[in-house]
Scaffold this motif. Structure first.
Motif, PDB file in Angstrom:
ATOM      1  N   SER A 228       0.843  -1.209   0.000  1.00 61.18           N
ATOM      2  CA  SER A 228       0.000   0.000   0.000  1.00 61.18           C
ATOM      3  C   SER A 228       0.865   1.242   0.000  1.00 61.18           C
TER       4      SER A 228
ATOM      5  N   ASP B 254      -6.075  -0.766  -4.385  1.00 63.55           N
ATOM      6  CA  ASP B 254      -5.484  -1.422  -3.216  1.00 63.55           C
ATOM      7  C   ASP B 254      -6.439  -2.480  -2.698  1.00 63.55           C
ATOM      8  N   GLU B 255      -6.168  -3.723  -3.042  1.00 62.33           N
ATOM      9  CA  GLU B 255      -7.047  -4.837  -2.657  1.00 62.33           C
ATOM     10  C   GLU B 255      -8.519  -4.491  -2.870  1.00 62.33           C
TER      11      GLU B 255
HETATM   12 MG    MG Z   1      -2.194  -2.615   2.349  1.00 61.62          MG
END
Ligand code: MG
Ligand code: ATP
Lengths: 289, 288, 309
Positions: free
Chosen positions: B75, B203-204
Motif C-alpha cells: 500500500s 489497493d485490494e
Molecule cells: Mg495494504
C-alpha cells in the motif's frame, strides 16, 4: 475454610449497602430533575395562553404577556448564531483537519477548555469593556450577541471537531485521490457528512446562550421596553433577565406570569437542547461508516 | 532561444495541460501514456525506512499486480504513484518516479493535478454520503465541469466502464449507501474513472467483497486495461495470475531492514517459472 | 465526451494558480479562526486588567484583597474583598458538600451497577439539568427553598449561604457526574474482570480497582464542578441575601464576588473608581477559575494519555 464464607458474606452485605447508597444518589439526582421539571410545568402551564405569548407586558409588568421578551431573545440568539457559527465551525475545522501536533495546538486546546470554564459574569465584564464601551456599540443587541459569541464559541468548536473526527479518513482520501484540494475535500465531503453533529452541537451551545442572564445583564438587556428592538444597536428584553426581574425586582407579580415566563424559558431552552442532544446520540449510533 | 525555452516549458507542463493529448480514451488509445518508471525508490515513516531500492517499470495500458506478505509495504508503494503519502505526514519518499518521463516529485508538480491523472480505488468501498450521481460527478466537478449534458455523458460513460450502469441508470438520485458492498466498490471505480485518469491504482479492491462481486470487479479490470494503466495490490494469488500482465513481488525479510523488490516480470512466467526461490515459496503459499 | 482539448495550456495553468491562491486564502482564514480562542482568552485577561488598573493604582491590590469591609457607596468608600471572597468560598463549600458525594456516588452507580436503560435515562436527566438556565434554578430557589430553609431552621430570613450553596450543588451535579462517569467508563473492562475473577464483589472492584484507576478524571470533574460553582452568578444573587459582611456560619446572608459584580455594575459610573474595583473583583474571579480549569484540564489530559497506551 471456615473463615472464607463469613468474609464473603460480609463483602456481599457491604456491596448490597453500597448499591443502595449509590443508587440513592442516582435517585436523588433524578428526583431533583423531576421536581424541577414538574414544578415548572405544573405552575407554569396554566399561565400559558396565546394572549400571554403574543401580547406586551402591562401595568408595570404585572399583567399582559411576554411577546417583546420572546422576540428579543430570538433576535439575540439569531444574531449570536450568525456570529458564532462561522467562527466556531472554522476553528473546529482547524483542530480536526489542519492543526499540526505541536505546542501551539496544545495551547489552542487549553484555551478552548479554559474559555468553557470562564464564569459568565466575567464574559459580561469583558463585553462591557470591549463591545459596549471601547467599540461604542453601547448597551445593545450587538454588544450582547458578541459577548455571547465568546461564551458559546468553545461549545461550537468542540462539537464541530468531534463531529469531523467521526468522519472516516477514507472519505477524505477518496476525495483527495480524485484531485480535490484539501479544502474542497473538506467543504464538499467531510463537512456535509459531519453536518448533523455540527448542527446539534451548535443548537446545544446556542440554547445555553439563550438562557444566560449575567452577561446580558451588563451588556444590553433592558428592564422594560415598550417597543421591539429595531436595529442591532437597540436594547432588548430577554426571557432569562425578565424572569430575574419578575422574581426579584418587581413586587406583587401574579404568580402565573412569573411561572409562565419560567415555563417558556425552560421549554424553549432546555427542551430544545435536550432534543438536540437526544438526536445527536441517535445519530451517533445510527451512522455506521 | 526564447522561443525554445517557452516550448520547453510548455512541454514540461504538457502532461498536465491537455495540449497534444486527449483525456478521452478512444482518442488517446493510440498514444502511449500512463507508464511509470521507478528508480531506487524508498519510503520512510519518520525514522523507519520501510521500502528501499525499488526499481521497476509500470507499462502503459496493462495490469501490474503488486504482491507480497502483509506489512511489506504494498500500500505504501502504491500511494507513491499518486503522492497520497504526502497527505499522511512524516513520510519521506526517496528516489525518482516518473510518469511518462515527468518526475512527479519535482517541486513544480501540484499533487492535485497529478491525482487527476492517477486515480485510486481503496480497499473498503468508500462512497461519499451523497447520491450515486453526485459521487461520480465529484471528480469532473472538481475539474470545473458544470454543464449538465457534459456531466451526464461523463457519468454514463464512467458507470458503463465500471459495469454498473445497467443496475443504477434509473436510480441515479439514490443515496450511495443504499447500494450493496460490491455495487459500492464499482461505484468507487466509476467515480475514479470519471476524472479520465490514465492510471488507476487499486489497493485490494475486492478483498471486502463476496465472490460474485469479486468476479464483476475482475471483469471490469479486464475491460479497462486496454484503455488505462492499472496497478493493483492483491493478496489473492489466483487473482493476480488471472488479471495481471506483469507481477511484482515485494518482501520484507526482517523487521530491521526495509522491504525490497524480489522479482518483477511477466505474470505467466512468474507463476510458472519464477526466478527466485522466495517468489516460488510465496506463490505456492509456503509463507506470507 | 471531450474534457480538456478545448482548453489551452495557459487556461489550465491559470486555474491551478487560482486554485492554489484560493486554497491559501482558506488556509489563512481557518488558521486565524483556530487561533481565535487564544486571542479571546488573552483579551479577557488584558481588558479585565486594563479596566481594573485605576482601582489597583488608587486603592491597591493588597488593600482590596485583605480589606474586611465592603462599603462601596459610603463615605469614605471602602473596598475590601474579604467579605465577598469568603462569601463565595462559603457558598462553594456548601455546594461541594452536596455535589462531591452525590455526584461521585451517582457516577459510580451508573457506571458499575446500573442497567442499560437506566444509563440512558440518567443521561437524559443530566442533560436536562445542565440545560436549565441558572436564573430558573435561582427562581425555583426563591419560590421553594428560601421558605423551606427559613422554617426548617427557624431563621428570620431564608436567604443564606446554605440556600445558595444547596442550589449551586445541584447545578454543579451534571458537570461532576458526566465527567466522572466518562472517567469510570474509560477504565478497561479487563481490569474489572480481573478483579471479579479474584473473587471480589462488584463493589470491591469498584472501590479498589475502578475508582482509583479513574481518580484523576473524577478529580477533574470535581474541579470543574467547583469552577462552575464559584463562577455561578444568578442563583447566588437571588438566594444569598447579599449582605456584604464576613459571615460566621452558613445560616447567615452572604454576598459573593459574582453577585457583587452583577448587582452593582448597573449602578456605577463607567470608568469610575467603583467600576474599576468591580473589574478587580472580576480579575480575582478570573484568576481563581483559570487556575481551577487549568488544573482540571491537565489532569484530564494525563488520564487520556494513560488509557491510550
Ligand atoms: Mg495494504
Ligand atoms: N501511516 C503510517 N505510519 C507509520 N508506519 C506505517 C504507516 N502506514 C504503514 N506503515 C508501516 O509501513 C509498513 C508497510 O505498510 P503497508 O500498509 O504499506 O503494508 P501492506 O503491504 O499494504 O500490508 P497489507 O497487505 O496488510 O495491506 C508496515 O510496517 C507498517 O507498519
Amino acid at each position: 475454610m471456615s473463615v472464607r464464607p463469613t468474609r464473603a458474606r460480609r463483602a456481599r452485605l457491604v456491596e448490597a449497602i453500597m448499591k443502595v447508597v449509590t443508587g440513592a444518589c442516582v435517585a436523588l439526582v433524578i428526583g431533583t430533575a423531576l421536581f424541577v421539571l414538574g414544578k415548572i410545568v405544573a405552575a407554569g402551564l396554566p399561565g400559558i395562553s396565546l394572549d400571554f405569548l403574543f401580547s406586551k407586558p402591562g401595568m408595570g409588568m404585572r399583567a399582559g404577556g411576554i411577546f417583546p421578551v420572546i422576540v428579543g431573545t430570538l433576535m439575540l440568539v439569531a444574531l449570536t448564531a450568525v456570529l458564532v457559527l462561522p467562527l466556531g465551525i472554522m476553528a473546529g475545522i482547524y483542530l480536526a483537519e489542519y492543526a499540526p501536533r505541536n505546542l501551539l495546538t496544545r495551547i489552542v486546546r487549553l484555551s478552548i477548555a479554559n474559555m468553557a470554564g470562564v464564569p459568565s459574569i466575567v464574559y459580561g465584564l469583558f463585553g462591557l469593556a470591549v463591545f459596549v464601551l471601547l467599540m461604542h456599540f453601547g448597551k445593545s443587541l450587538l454588544a450582547s450577541a458578541l459577548t455571547l459569541t465568546c461564551l458559546t464559541l468553545p461549545v461550537v468548536i468542540t462539537s464541530t471537531e468531534e463531529a469531523l473526527r467521526q468522519v472516516p479518513t477514507d472519505l477524505r482520501q477518496a476525495a483527495l485521490a480524485l484531485g480535490a484540494t484539501r479544502w474542497r475535500a473538506i467543504y464538499k465531503v467531510v463537512l456535509p457528512a459531519a453536518a448533523p453533529g455540527i448542527v446539534t452541537g451548535s443548537i446545544l451551545g446556542l440554547s445555553r446562550a439563550a438562557g444566560e442572564t449575567a452577561p446580558i445583564l451588563v451588556t444590553g438587556a433592558a428592564f422594560f421596553l415598550p417597543t421591539l428592538p429595531n436595529s442591532v444597536f437597540s436594547q432588548y428584553m430577554s426571557l432569562p433577565y425578565h424572569l430575574y426581574v419578575l422574581a426579584t425586582q418587581v413586587p406583587n407579580v401574579p404568580p402565573e406570569i412569573t411561572w409562565g415566563t419560567a415555563f417558556v424559558l425552560v421549554a424553549g431552552v432546555s427542551v430544545v437542547s435536550m432534543i438536540a442532544a437526544a438526536w445527536r446520540s441517535v445519530q451517533r449510533r445510527k451512522v455506521k461508516w | 532561444m526564447v522561443m525554445s525555452a517557452v516550448l520547453e516549458e510548455v512541454a514540461m507542463e504538457a502532461p498536465f495541460s491537455g495540449t497534444g493529448r486527449s483525456r478521452t480514451y478512444a482518442e488517446g488509445a493510440e498514444e502511449i501514456s500512463g507508464s511509470f518508471s521507478l528508480t531506487d525508490v524508498s519510503v520512510a515513516y519518520g525514522n523507519e525506512t520501510v521500502i528501499a531500492g525499488v526499481d521497476m517499470l509500470v507499462p502503459s495500458r496493462a495490469v501490474t499486480a503488486l504482491i507480497g506478505p502483509s506489512g511489506c509495504g504494498k500500500s505504501t508503494l502504491l500511494r507513491c504513484f499518486n503522492r497520497m503519502n504526502d497527505e499522511i505526514g512524516n513520510v519521506r519518499v526517496g528516489g525518482t518516479i516518473t510518469l511518462d518521463g515527468l518526475d512527479i516529485y519535482q517541486k513544480s508538480i501540484d499533487p492535485v493535478d497529478l491525482r487527476m491523472r492517477v486515480g485510486q480505488v481503496f480497499q473498503r468501498p468508500n462512497p461519499f454520503p451523497m447520491s450515486i450521481y453526485d459521487n461520480v460527478a465529484f471528480g469532473p466537478r472538481t475539474q470545473g465541469i458544470r454543464k449538465r449534458e457534459e456531466l451526464d455523458a461523463i457519468i454514463e460513460d464512467a458507470l458503463r466502464d465500471a459495469a454498473l450502469w445497467e443496475e443504477v441508470q434509473n436510480h441515479l438520485k439514490k443515496h450511495a449507501f443504499e447500494l450493496s458492498g460490491g455495487q459500492q466498490q464499482r461505484l468507487c471505480i466509476a467515480r475514479a474513472l470519471a476524472t479520465r485518469p490514465e492510471v488507476l491504482l487499486m489497493d485490494e479492491p475486492a478483498s471486502a467483497l463476496d465472490p460474485i462481486s469479486t468476479q464483476q470487479i475482475e471483469d471490469t479490470i479486464a475491460e479497462l486495461k486496454d484503455r488505462v494503466t492499472i496497478v493493483i495490490v492483491t493478496h489473492n494469488m489466483q487473482q493476480a495470475a488471472r488479471i495481471s500482465d506483469q507481477t511484482a513481488f515485494m518482501l520484507r525479510e526482517s523487521m530491521d531492514q526495509p522491504a525490497h523488490l524480489v522479482e518483477v516480470g511477466d505474470t505467466k512466467r512468474m507463476f510458472t517459472n519464477p526466478n527466485d526461490k522466495r517468489t516460488e515459496s510465496y506463490i505456492t503459499g509456503r509463507f506470507g | 465526451m471531450k474534457v480538456t482539448p478545448t482548453e489551452t495550456a495557459g487556461q489550465r495553468l491559470g486555474r491551478t494558480t487560482r486554485r492554489r491562491a484560493a486554497e491559501s486564502v482558506v488556509r489563512v482564514l481557518i488558521y486565524a479562526a483556530g487561533l481565535l480562542s487564544i486571542v479571546i482568552l488573552l483579551a479577557i485577561a488584558v481588558f479585565l486588567f486594563v479596566e481594573a488598573r485605576r482601582s489597583i493604582a488608587e486603592v491597591g491590590l493588597g488593600t482590596m484583597l485583605t480589606g474586611t469591609k465592603w462599603f462601596p457607596t459610603g463615605t469614605p468608600k471602602i473596598f475590601g474583598f474579604l467579605p465577598l471572597i469568603i462569601g463565595s468560598l462559603m457558598v462553594t463549600g456548601v455546594a461541594l458538600v452536596v455535589f462531591v458525594p452525590v455526584g461521585i456516588g451517582a457516577a459510580v452507580y451508573i457506571s458499575e451497577f446500573s442497567a442499560g436503560w437506566l444509563k440512558e435515562v440518567t443521561k437524559t436527566v443530566i442533560e436536562f439539568m445542565a440545560a436549565v438556565p441558572s436564573v430558573v434554578y435561582g427562581f425555583l430557589g426563591v419560590a421553594v427553598l428560601i421558605p423551606w430553609v427559613k422554617t426548617a431552621f427557624g431563621l428570620t430570613s431564608g436567604m443564606t449561604a446554605l440556600t445558595g450553596g444547596l442550589v449551586l450543588g445541584v447545578m454543579s451535579l451534571p458537570t461532576v457526574i458526566s465527567i466522572s462517569e466518562d472517567a469510570l467508563h474509560a477504565v478497561p473492562d479487563a481490569l474489572r474482570q480481573g478483579s471479579l475473577a479474584l473473587g471480589n464483589t462488584r463493589w470491591q472492584t469498584a472501590y479498589k480497582v475502578v475508582v482509583p484507576s479513574a481518580s484523576s478524571g473524577i478529580f477533574a470533574g470535581v474541579m470543574l464542578g467547583l469552577g462552575r460553582a464559584i463562577g455561578e452568578t444568578m442563583a447566588v444573587l437571588m438566594l444569598t441575601g447579599n449582605a456584604a459582611v464576613i459571615p460566621t456560619n452558613i445560616f447567615e446572608s452572604v454576598r459573593t464576588m459574582t453577585g457583587t459584580i452583577a448587582a452593582e455594575m448597573g449602578e456605577v459610573v463607567f470608568g469610575g473608581l467603583h467600576y474599576s474595583v468591580l473589574f478587580s473583583v472580576g480579575l480575582v474571579l478570573f484568576g481563581i477559575t483559570f487556575v481551577i480549569n487549568l488544573a482540571a484540564d491537565l489532569v484530564l489530559e494525563r488520564q487520556r494519555k494513560r488509557w491510550r497506551r
